[in-house]
Write an enzyme that holds these catalytic residues in place. Sequence first.
Site, PDB file in Angstrom:
ATOM      1  CB  THR A  23      -9.252   1.781  -6.037  1.00  0.00           C
ATOM      2  OG1 THR A  23      -8.320   0.442  -6.046  1.00  0.00           O
ATOM      3  CG2 THR A  23      -8.756   2.511  -7.264  1.00  0.00           C
TER       4      THR A  23
ATOM      5  CD  GLN B 181      -6.108  -8.845  -0.101  1.00  0.00           C
ATOM      6  OE1 GLN B 181      -6.181  -9.019  -1.089  1.00  0.00           O
ATOM      7  NE2 GLN B 181      -6.995  -7.757   0.571  1.00  0.00           N
TER       8      GLN B 181
ATOM      9  NE  ARG C 184      -8.898 -12.112  -4.733  1.00  0.00           N
ATOM     10  CZ  ARG C 184      -8.720 -11.028  -4.139  1.00  0.00           C
ATOM     11  NH1 ARG C 184      -8.819 -10.092  -5.143  1.00  0.00           N
ATOM     12  NH2 ARG C 184      -8.790 -10.482  -2.778  1.00  0.00           N
TER      13      ARG C 184
END
Length: 719
Positions: free
Chosen positions: A33, A250, A596
């Site tokens: 990001t 992913q 995660r």
Amino acid sequence: MTDVSLLNKNQKDAVLSEAKYIRVIAGAGSGKTRVLTMRIIHLIEDCGMFASRILAITFTNKAANEMKERVSRMLEDQTYLPRISTIHSLCVRILREDIEVMDYPRNYTIMDADDQKAVLKEAYKQLNLDTTSWPYGGMIDYISNNKAADISIEKAYEMAGDYSADRTRAKVYEYYLNRQKDLLALDFDDLILWTVRMFRRFPQIRKKWQDRLSCVLVDEFQDIDALQYELIRLLAGEDSMLYVVGDPDQTIYTWRGADVNIIMNFSRDYPDTETIILNENYRSTNMILNGANSVIANNRSRMKKDLFTSREGNDKITHCACAADDAEAAWVASKVSELHRKGKSYLDMAVLYRSNYLSRSLEKAMLDARIPYIIYGGIRFYERKEIKDALCYLRMAVSADDLALQRVINVPRRGIGNKTMDMIAESAREQEISMYEVLKQDQLFSGKVKTTLQRFTAMVEKWRSIAMEHTMEIDELFETILQESGYKAMLEEAGEHERIENLKELVDDIEEFCANNPDSGLDEYLQVVALYGDREETATADYLQLMTVHAAKGLEFDTVFVTDMNDGIFPNERAMSEGNRGVEEERRLAYVAFTRARNKLYLMEAGGYSYILQRVRTTSRFIKEIDPACIEHIGLTPEPSRGEARLSSLLFDNDTAPFAEKLAKTKTPQLKKGEMVTHTKFGEGVVIKCVNGIAEIAFPYPHGIKKIASGHPTLKRKN
């Protein structure tokens, strides 16, 4: 000049590259990001590109808003901002401007999920269909798949042939499309489909939009489907830059159309592509990351990248094997409580599982331990429709109360309308008896309704007799009810696989109750379940999050528990039946689950017999693929025996919770084939076989063959 001093080398390359076509392979936690945001800033501030000529496509509103906020903070002096939106929002904007060429008005209506259901409700009424036999979700999926495949109404009928169920679906499809035309409305699927169709049919409109763009950036590129990819290619003209970011490892949404080959083969479609790999992970410790890397490396259809991290940690991945799913859930609850007592907030922890039905034992354990929790993006187990329906059927065999009767008498559809139910309720009030007792009187109705109600009461009376006389075990009675009521067949006809799995898990719940409470009956089971099913959501800001791995995509936590790491569960049985392709998808899902975790990862598995799998649970192949240097094994650990794994000694750490210490001291005797045993309820029996601590024992009629843990206190060897 854009400040890239805090970026690593590969991140800098991804931000500053001068290539026209760029593919960024961004590993988990690698800062994609930040790279995307800074790439936009670089194009505006350093390359002089007009912000209005930059389009960034995301796949969630959350991601779009986050990127907008970051860009706006970094472009304080800019009057205009780049176009950052979801792909659906982009299509809305394009269609608002140009849809008139498709003979639709600019103020067309966008149908949301409720609007779709409203149209289906109209269709069902006209075609005399009910939602129990034809759930809205399944019908919407059928319509969506037809649209994506560009199937006309005529083609839908042709494909249905003489098969009545498919012809019914085709009739609903026809009604739905015609009603959309009447309403001048488009649903979410149409937004992309119509934009692509418009660009194909009207090159001048396509060219107009291409001329407005100098650069198209796409996030989560590994999750796009063929239609979305076509839209992106139609938007990015010959003069535009195309910048895509994603991670093939992913790709976890192939079941809804995502195609990992799109990102893998991107350089074939754009031969001059520069590929940059972001391989430094800033999220997880080296133990967690190396463990995840060792698993995903077993996938053949992937782009190799050596993901690494500078976050050193000596805390290995902990694999804990428990005797059964209730023991697994209790261990997780115990560890969560222990970590919370030591100062870790519940919000810093998450429990992930492969499928929704697996939340059942976990929810019970959290309630017993008084741990506040929520089901992230889902519904609590005992609040799911099929579970409530099934429990009400069981209540009919015990109390036949009015609420249970009203819920199930027309599920599946039996032609009992509201007027009939009102008459039954009114008669019950007048006589001060239950509605079921009114049905038993057999005096209120005649004709077809009377015959239907007589069949229903005869069926219920049979179940009540079985429950009262204890001629059948609770789990066997439950399966009988599901079959005879038509409820199971209704779900199978509608293709409701997840609801069927939930019902199988409820059978496991009942079997577990029977094993732990051999002298208890159905009424006691229903009372116990009511204590779990009627709890209100805990009103607190600090709560443990339980969720599927799919729901966890894009999230991160300090401590993560991944439960039910058993072959057939994770990896999923259906995926395993698909061969290598299905297993590789599951392995990518495991990779997402493991990454995660920031600092600690627990991988759980349960032993014992699984009703859903119809066999004894075995350790997930993904556990065995983890680099031994990155993982520690506690609990019932696997040892090789004649080429197969078997459950062996208990090896709990000294600092584990009291429950674990208690479990560690437990010894599970291995019964031998042919041995005679006695059970407190079933009497004498003979052992047929005993595998991994689960014995199959033949008892006299009416009990038959039972599967019982060989160390269960109700079971003893006969002297």
